[in-house]
Design a protein around this motif. Structure first.
Motif, PDB file in Angstrom:
ATOM      1  N   VAL A   6      93.138 125.537  18.321  1.00  8.80           N
ATOM      2  CA  VAL A   6      94.586 125.457  18.218  1.00  8.80           C
ATOM      3  C   VAL A   6      95.217 126.772  18.673  1.00  8.80           C
ATOM      4  O   VAL A   6      94.681 127.856  18.407  1.00  8.80           O
ATOM      5  CB  VAL A   6      94.988 125.120  16.757  1.00  8.80           C
ATOM      6  CG1 VAL A   6      96.472 125.220  16.565  1.00  8.80           C
ATOM      7  CG2 VAL A   6      94.503 123.722  16.391  1.00  8.80           C
ATOM      8  N   ASN A  10     100.333 124.409  20.241  1.00  8.11           N
ATOM      9  CA  ASN A  10     100.088 123.092  19.639  1.00  8.11           C
ATOM     10  C   ASN A  10      99.884 123.138  18.116  1.00  8.11           C
ATOM     11  O   ASN A  10      99.511 122.148  17.512  1.00  8.11           O
ATOM     12  CB  ASN A  10      98.910 122.376  20.334  1.00  8.11           C
ATOM     13  CG  ASN A  10      97.604 123.153  20.212  1.00  8.11           C
ATOM     14  OD1 ASN A  10      97.577 124.255  19.662  1.00  8.11           O
ATOM     15  ND2 ASN A  10      96.520 122.586  20.715  1.00  8.11           N
ATOM     16  N   GLU A  14      99.416 119.863  15.903  1.00 13.74           N
ATOM     17  CA  GLU A  14      98.055 119.616  15.419  1.00 13.74           C
ATOM     18  C   GLU A  14      97.908 119.871  13.922  1.00 13.74           C
ATOM     19  O   GLU A  14      97.131 119.205  13.247  1.00 13.74           O
ATOM     20  CB  GLU A  14      97.050 120.504  16.181  1.00 13.74           C
ATOM     21  CG  GLU A  14      96.910 120.158  17.654  1.00 13.74           C
ATOM     22  CD  GLU A  14      96.066 118.887  17.886  1.00 13.74           C
ATOM     23  OE1 GLU A  14      95.494 118.350  16.917  1.00 13.74           O
ATOM     24  OE2 GLU A  14      96.011 118.437  19.044  1.00 13.74           O
ATOM     25  N   SER A  18     100.382 117.121  11.137  1.00 17.06           N
ATOM     26  CA  SER A  18      99.236 116.221  11.020  1.00 17.06           C
ATOM     27  C   SER A  18      99.423 115.275   9.835  1.00 17.06           C
ATOM     28  O   SER A  18      99.915 115.682   8.786  1.00 17.06           O
ATOM     29  CB  SER A  18      97.967 117.056  10.826  1.00 17.06           C
ATOM     30  OG  SER A  18      96.915 116.249  10.371  1.00 17.06           O
ATOM     31  N   CYS A  54      90.543 122.609  12.357  1.00 18.03           N
ATOM     32  CA  CYS A  54      91.066 123.340  13.511  1.00 18.03           C
ATOM     33  C   CYS A  54      90.591 124.791  13.466  1.00 18.03           C
ATOM     34  O   CYS A  54      90.311 125.323  12.402  1.00 18.03           O
ATOM     35  CB  CYS A  54      92.589 123.325  13.507  1.00 18.03           C
ATOM     36  SG  CYS A  54      93.276 121.677  13.760  1.00 18.03           S
TER      37      CYS A  54
END
Lengths: 103, 307
Positions: A6, A10, A14, A18, A54
């Protein structure tokens, strides 16, 4: 599910937006304990379906590191609905990582 | 039954595993955290004979791969104690299992000593750190303090002075255990200030550290310092309380043993930083691993324990 890299571009989509809880691993290539923790985070990512995993490289993403007040790595933060709900720093065994995301 | 159970997968434990496997013994290594031990925090190793330069992570990974390629089994379980029985068999108990073995090598290492202040654990990673090379980069342009008077403290302060706006070095005495030349070099730096004969009495700040209270041990004067980070470098402590019944510990908690690595219990050996010794280095940990493993191998060969 494999871990997602990540960046600040983003992160919003993300992590913050989410629909699943997200475990974010803040790491750097020069950090030994980060490299020890990384395969464990990957294993957890492969084994759980209901949590997204992530990774943020703090050297490339200094803005994100600053925003989340990262002062020691590896740092794991669990996000739910855009908020940090749990966190841990330093190397930890797999059970501890799983414990963090069970909140 | 195992031939040798090694407790700890740091440099000493993994070196012991290499020697045990090459001698044809069954060996299992039990580790509570991760392989490598303290060295994984070191970015540059430049004093290991035969290797000009390597990172701590690469060194640890090399040791791990060498030991596992030779057939050593490494399990991530925390050891809770060792039971001795009259036939000489040792039972090593872990949080999730137990292992019967002829010989044991205690290679538990040492960890960073905390100051023992209120909220120290809570603020670790939020302004309190035990590793300048790991966390220093997050304090670029900020004000930090280093606590300690040994080589690590002086090295940490020197490293941080190249990144931070201001570095305070706080030490409880006015003399240093660190090398005099390094102390002089540090004193010459413009952004480093020494605060001697002083200890830290309080950590301040809510979610992150914002300052500390310092107590002068000579005149009892208290002083407040605004800092963004505190790097603690006041030495190491061993953690051998689980083995106090099978091995003698000294007053600091280190396992009493000479260069032969033998404890008071036949068949139980000790290697590396957890042992009473004067020099704690990678080379001496590796050396202990070899000595303890070969002693354990000959114990296995001479003992009448049947497997």
């Amino acid at each position: 599910m494999a871990a997602v890299n990540v960046t600040k571009d983003n992160f919003q989509a993300e992590v913050l937006e989410s629909d699943k809880p997200v475990l974010v691993d803040f790491w750097a290539s020069w950090c030994g304990p980060c490299k020890m923790l990384s395969p464990i985070v990957e294993q957890v990512a492969e084994s759980v379906q209901d949590v997204k995993i992530c990774k943020v490289n703090v050297d490339d993403e200094q803005e994100l590191a600053e925003r989340y007040n990262i002062m020691s790595i590896p740092a794991l933060k669990v996000f739910k609905n855009g908020e940090v709900v749990n966190e841990g720093v330093g190397f930890m065994p797999r059970e501890k990582v799983e414990e963090l995301i069970r909140v | 039954m195992e031939d040798i159970v090694i407790i700890g997968a740091g440099t000493a434990g993994l070196s012991a595993a290499i020697y045990a496997r090459r001698a044809g013994k069954k060996a299992v290594v039990l580790e509570a955290m991760t392989y490598g031990g303290q060295i994984i925090n070191t970015p540059d190793i430049e004093n290991y004979p035969g290797i000009k330069h390597i990172s701590g992570f690469d060194f640890a990974t090399g040791l791990y791969e060498q030991a596992t390629a030779l057939g050593a089994e490494i399990k991530f379980e925390k050891v809770t104690g060792i039971k001795l029985s009259s036939d000489g068999i040792k039972t090593v108990k872990t949080s999730s299992s137990e292992y019967k073995t002829k010989a044991v090598i205690l290679a538990t290492g040492a960890k960073n000593r905390p100051l023992g202040l209120d909220r120290e654990e809570e603020l670790t990673g939020s302004g309190v750190s035990y590793c300048a090379t790991c966390d220093g980069a997050f304090y670029k342009g900020k004000t930090v303090a280093v606590n300690g008077g040994g080589n690590t403290a002086i090295e940490d302060a020197a490293f941080l002075s190249s990144l931070c706006k201001k570095v305070y070095l706080i030490h409880r005495r006015d003399k240093f255990r660190a090398d005099a030349a390094d102390v002089e070099k540090l004193k010459a730096k413009e952004n480093v200030e020494f605060i001697l004969d002083s200890t830290i009495s309080r950590l301040e700040g809510d979610d992150t550290l914002t300052g500390i209270e310092i107590h002068n041990v000579k005149n009892a004067v208290k002083q407040h310092l605004d800092i963004d980070g505190l790097f603690i470098a006041v030495g190491q402590i061993p953690d051998n309380s689980a083995f106090a019944d099978v091995a003698e510990l000294d007053e600091k908690g280190y396992i009493k043993a000479g260069e032969d690595c033998r404890t008071k219990t036949p068949g139980i050996f000790t290697a590396g930083d957890c042992r009473t010794k004067t020099v704690r280095q990678l080379t001496t940990a590796a050396s202990d691993g070899a000595v303890a493993a070969l002693a354990a191998c000959s114990y296995c060969d001479s003992t009448e324990i049947n497997s």
